[in-house]
Scaffold this motif. Structure first.
Motif, short mmCIF file in Angstrom:
data_model
loop_
_atom_site.label_atom_id
_atom_site.label_comp_id
_atom_site.label_asym_id
_atom_site.label_seq_id
_atom_site.Cartn_x
_atom_site.Cartn_y
_atom_site.Cartn_z
N UNK A 195 0.82 -1.21 0.00
CA UNK A 195 0.00 0.00 0.00
C UNK A 195 0.86 1.26 0.00
N UNK A 196 1.93 1.27 0.78
CA UNK A 196 2.72 2.50 0.87
C UNK A 196 3.71 2.69 -0.27
N UNK A 197 4.08 1.62 -0.95
CA UNK A 197 5.08 1.74 -2.01
C UNK A 197 4.77 2.81 -3.05
N UNK A 198 3.55 2.89 -3.58
CA UNK A 198 3.28 3.94 -4.56
C UNK A 198 3.18 5.35 -3.94
N UNK A 199 3.06 5.43 -2.62
CA UNK A 199 2.90 6.73 -1.97
C UNK A 199 4.21 7.42 -1.63
N UNK A 200 5.28 6.65 -1.47
CA UNK A 200 6.54 7.20 -0.96
C UNK A 200 7.58 7.37 -2.05
N UNK A 201 8.58 8.20 -1.77
CA UNK A 201 9.67 8.42 -2.72
C UNK A 201 10.75 7.36 -2.59
N UNK A 202 10.87 6.74 -1.42
CA UNK A 202 11.92 5.74 -1.16
C UNK A 202 11.30 4.44 -0.64
N UNK A 203 10.61 3.68 -1.49
CA UNK A 203 9.98 2.44 -1.00
C UNK A 203 10.99 1.39 -0.55
N UNK A 204 12.19 1.43 -1.11
CA UNK A 204 13.21 0.45 -0.73
C UNK A 204 13.70 0.67 0.69
N UNK A 205 13.51 1.87 1.22
CA UNK A 205 13.96 2.18 2.58
C UNK A 205 12.90 1.85 3.63
N UNK A 206 11.69 1.49 3.20
CA UNK A 206 10.62 1.17 4.15
C UNK A 206 10.94 -0.13 4.88
N UNK A 207 10.71 -0.11 6.17
CA UNK A 207 11.01 -1.27 7.00
C UNK A 207 9.84 -1.51 7.95
N UNK A 208 9.55 -2.76 8.19
CA UNK A 208 8.45 -3.12 9.08
C UNK A 208 9.02 -3.88 10.28
N UNK A 209 8.69 -3.40 11.47
CA UNK A 209 9.13 -4.06 12.70
C UNK A 209 7.89 -4.51 13.46
N UNK A 210 7.92 -5.72 13.97
CA UNK A 210 6.75 -6.28 14.66
C UNK A 210 7.11 -6.69 16.07
N UNK A 211 6.15 -6.50 16.97
CA UNK A 211 6.28 -6.95 18.35
C UNK A 211 4.94 -7.52 18.78
#
Length: 92
Positions: free
Chosen positions: A15-31
């Motif tokens: 979902x966020x990939x088309x919205x951002x300028x740097x999709x490769x820098x997006x990171x997901x952390x889970x707890x």
């Protein structure tokens, strides 16, 4: 639980990939943690500082929609899902 984290994570990144300028820098952390009546999955979407505003959207409407869909995916499995959108610079 791991399958839920992976499926919601793929959804969030798609979902966020088309919205951002740097999709490769997006990171997901889970707890994962307990709540009094179920489990809680806390997802932290870490983005570049300039991308955070793009994902949050005007008046937070985009972020609200993203959180609502992630929350409903968790509710189907009896898990409370919370999504935080933060800048990598805030964490470091």
């Amino acid at each position: 639980m791991q399958q839920l984290i992976e499926s919601i994570g793929k959804y969030l990144l798609a979902v966020i990939s088309p919205l951002v300028k740097h999709p490769e820098a997006a990171e997901l952390r889970a707890a994962v943690g307990p709540t009094p009546d179920s489990l809680r999955l806390r997802l932290r979407l870490v983005l570049k500082k300039e991308d955070v505003a793009l994902v949050i959207g005007r008046n937070g409407m985009t972020a609200s929609a993203i959180r609502s869909l992630a929350k409903s995916a968790g509710e189907k499995r009896g898990i409370k899902v919370v999504v935080h959108i933060v800048s990598g610079e805030e964490i470091a």
